[in-house]
Design an enzyme around this catalytic site. Sequence first.
Site, PDB file in Angstrom:
ATOM      1  N   HIS A   1       0.814  -1.225   0.000  1.00 24.38           N
ATOM      2  CA  HIS A   1       0.000   0.000   0.000  1.00 24.38           C
ATOM      3  C   HIS A   1       0.843   1.268   0.000  1.00 24.38           C
ATOM      4  CE1 HIS A   1      -4.025  -1.833   0.865  1.00 24.38           C
ATOM      5  NE2 HIS A   1      -3.209  -2.851   1.038  1.00 24.38           N
TER       6      HIS A   1
ATOM      7  N   ASP B   1       3.390   9.574  -0.728  1.00 20.63           N
ATOM      8  CA  ASP B   1       2.241   8.791  -0.263  1.00 20.63           C
ATOM      9  C   ASP B   1       1.960   7.696  -1.281  1.00 20.63           C
ATOM     10  OD1 ASP B   1      -0.046   8.023   1.157  1.00 20.63           O
ATOM     11  OD2 ASP B   1      -0.698  10.091   1.471  1.00 20.63           O
TER      12      ASP B   1
HETATM   13  P1  ADP Z   1      -3.129   6.602   5.338  1.00 25.52           P
HETATM   14  O1  ADP Z   1      -3.523   5.240   4.880  1.00 25.52           O
HETATM   15  O2  ADP Z   1      -1.674   6.893   5.205  1.00 25.52           O
HETATM   16  O3  ADP Z   1      -3.632   6.970   6.687  1.00 25.52           O
HETATM   17  P2  ADP Z   1      -5.096   7.532   3.364  1.00 25.52           P
HETATM   18  O4  ADP Z   1      -5.468   8.914   2.976  1.00 25.52           O
HETATM   19  O5  ADP Z   1      -4.810   6.629   2.216  1.00 25.52           O
HETATM   20  O6  ADP Z   1      -3.839   7.652   4.338  1.00 25.52           O
HETATM   21  O7  ADP Z   1      -6.246   6.858   4.220  1.00 25.52           O
HETATM   22  C1  ADP Z   1      -6.711   7.453   5.399  1.00 25.52           C
HETATM   23  C2  ADP Z   1      -8.089   6.908   5.731  1.00 25.52           C
HETATM   24  O8  ADP Z   1      -8.370   7.209   7.090  1.00 25.52           O
HETATM   25  C3  ADP Z   1      -9.204   7.494   4.885  1.00 25.52           C
HETATM   26  O9  ADP Z   1     -10.135   6.492   4.570  1.00 25.52           O
HETATM   27  C4  ADP Z   1      -9.819   8.548   5.813  1.00 25.52           C
HETATM   28  O10 ADP Z   1     -11.204   8.743   5.609  1.00 25.52           O
HETATM   29  C5  ADP Z   1      -9.590   7.943   7.172  1.00 25.52           C
HETATM   30  N1  ADP Z   1      -9.418   9.008   8.178  1.00 25.52           N
HETATM   31  C6  ADP Z   1      -8.518   9.994   8.138  1.00 25.52           C
HETATM   32  N2  ADP Z   1      -8.658  10.805   9.202  1.00 25.52           N
HETATM   33  C7  ADP Z   1      -9.671  10.325   9.915  1.00 25.52           C
HETATM   34  C8  ADP Z   1     -10.299  10.718  11.148  1.00 25.52           C
HETATM   35  N3  ADP Z   1      -9.890  11.779  11.864  1.00 25.52           N
HETATM   36  N4  ADP Z   1     -11.315   9.980  11.590  1.00 25.52           N
HETATM   37  C9  ADP Z   1     -11.722   8.900  10.900  1.00 25.52           C
HETATM   38  N5  ADP Z   1     -11.170   8.472   9.764  1.00 25.52           N
HETATM   39  C10 ADP Z   1     -10.153   9.168   9.263  1.00 25.52           C
HETATM   40  C1  G6P Z   2      -1.185   3.137   6.239  1.00 26.68           C
HETATM   41  C2  G6P Z   2      -0.543   1.780   6.070  1.00 26.68           C
HETATM   42  C3  G6P Z   2      -1.401   0.699   6.728  1.00 26.68           C
HETATM   43  C4  G6P Z   2      -1.672   1.085   8.178  1.00 26.68           C
HETATM   44  C5  G6P Z   2      -2.302   2.471   8.261  1.00 26.68           C
HETATM   45  C6  G6P Z   2      -2.520   2.937   9.700  1.00 26.68           C
HETATM   46  O1  G6P Z   2      -2.375   3.151   5.532  1.00 26.68           O
HETATM   47  O2  G6P Z   2      -0.357   1.502   4.680  1.00 26.68           O
HETATM   48  O3  G6P Z   2      -0.766  -0.548   6.667  1.00 26.68           O
HETATM   49  O4  G6P Z   2      -2.513   0.135   8.791  1.00 26.68           O
HETATM   50  O5  G6P Z   2      -1.443   3.400   7.617  1.00 26.68           O
HETATM   51  O6  G6P Z   2      -1.324   2.854  10.445  1.00 26.68           O
HETATM   52  P1  G6P Z   2      -1.178   1.941  11.752  1.00 26.68           P
HETATM   53  O7  G6P Z   2       0.275   1.939  12.068  1.00 26.68           O
HETATM   54  O8  G6P Z   2      -2.014   2.627  12.798  1.00 26.68           O
HETATM   55  O9  G6P Z   2      -1.705   0.572  11.435  1.00 26.68           O
END
Ligand code: ADP
Ligand code: G6P
Length: 472
Positions: free
Chosen positions: A167, A376
């Site tokens: 991912h 990202d």
């Molecule tokens: P990462 O996987 O690095 O966190 P992404 O943007 O790909 O970044 O995915 C983040 C996910 O987490 C999205 O589906 C978003 O809606 C969710 N998210 C981000 N911030 C919040 C929050 N404060 N509360 C709930 N869900 C959240």
């Molecule tokens: C990114 C990574 C995931 C991970 C998520 C939240 O989306 O690709 O593998 O689960 O961040 O991070 P955490 O360390 O809380 O699992």
Amino acid sequence: MSARSSFVVVANRLPVDRVTGPNGSVIWRRSPGGLVTAMQPVLSSQRGTWVGWLGNATQHGAPPPEPFQLDDFRLRPVPLTQEEITRYYEGFSNSSLWPLYHDAVEPATFKRRWWEAYRRVNHRFAEATSEEAAPGATVWVQDYQLQLMPSILREMRPDLRIGFFLHIPFPPFELFMQLPRRAEILRGLLGADLVGFQRPLGARNFINLSKHLLELHTHSNTIQAEDGRRVMADAFPISIDVSEMEHLAESPEVQTRAKQIRAELGDPRVLLLGVDRLDYTKGIERRFKAFRELLAEGRLTVPETVMVQVATPSRERVEHYPALRSKVEREVGRINGEYGRVGVPAVHYLHQSYSRTELAALYCAADVMMVTPLRDGMNLVAKEYVAARVDDRGALVLSEFAGAADELRQAFTCNPHDLDGLKQTLLHAVRAEEPEVRRRMRMMRRYLRAHDVNRWAISFLTALGSPESDRP
Ligand code: ADP
Ligand code: G6P
């Protein structure tokens, strides 16, 4: 043991949080995070098993939790000791691999004892998966925490069809070569039949490394592994459940809440929004700096323009994260101190998790969405914002270093390392005329509707040659 599954997803985390209800009852709730959001619809429709860690939800010293059912699929918890959490999760996964794979925007740390825990935990995940998987089953392993699992599982169960999807970005040769145990990581991944990446560049980096580091024969997007198998590597950009977000955004509840949010913010002319895990890869500091300079130069003013930054708490015991939080909070204080007024802050900073409904309302309320990561894998927030704009309004400012930039080509793209460029792009998005904003958003929405998470899963499983790809 209950009937084994013909389809098993393996990820570091199970897609649940344990919360305590008002009367002390235990409730399992779907947790936030890109991976969870992406996989849930696929797994539900296929009645499979998800193997993963329950996070810090388990009590210290409690017996290992039993498998359980959530909605229409089975969850198989894999227990981790406190030491393994420190060394496998906080250590090798999030202090070595995460920064290195994200361009080393913060320096990666390597400790030899972390590696041993990483290997041991990958082995435990493989054992649990082997117990859950029916003969000939398809197993889909997710993300950087489990890169050794494909080869360990293949040794245990040569009958399985194994896919792996990364991912996060897969780094170029020069960066990957810094990684101690780099050859073992590559061999771990090559245990899969198909290795998927977010961007074509990630697949090319992997093929290039297999060729030059392991001296394997490669042709186009296939690699001949050391045991003679042909392993395919390709790009499969992940997406979101587009219709879920559209339905949410169209609901009267979300529409009312979006209006209420704007009213509570004093009905600004321009509402800027950021939604990120509080992670140093997300470029949150750059975004604040650009906003502060635009205010200082008078090119943006408060209260006509207001910024909301949602920063989800994340990895708070891992180095760099508490420091980032302090820096971000100091910057918010500085901006509000210099440009806010009593009752009218320039930045509303929210270090909390939110429901999908509240997030959808924020997306619908925002005029400009700022997605400015320094690196990202994909960035699902960018796609969620586009899907939520059922009114074809709203401008997306998107970093070229997010995987999403390959697809959302009508976004206002920026290089967040270039502060002046970022400021220009922000102003361009703020000042763009409605027809331009609508045209861009309409095209991105059309693209996204044709490329949702279901299509992502089907294209990966089809390439893997899995019978699961025939199911709805
Ligand atoms: P990462 O996987 O690095 O966190 P992404 O943007 O790909 O970044 O995915 C983040 C996910 O987490 C999205 O589906 C978003 O809606 C969710 N998210 C981000 N911030 C919040 C929050 N404060 N509360 C709930 N869900 C959240
Ligand atoms: C990114 C990574 C995931 C991970 C998520 C939240 O989306 O690709 O593998 O689960 O961040 O991070 P955490 O360390 O809380 O699992």
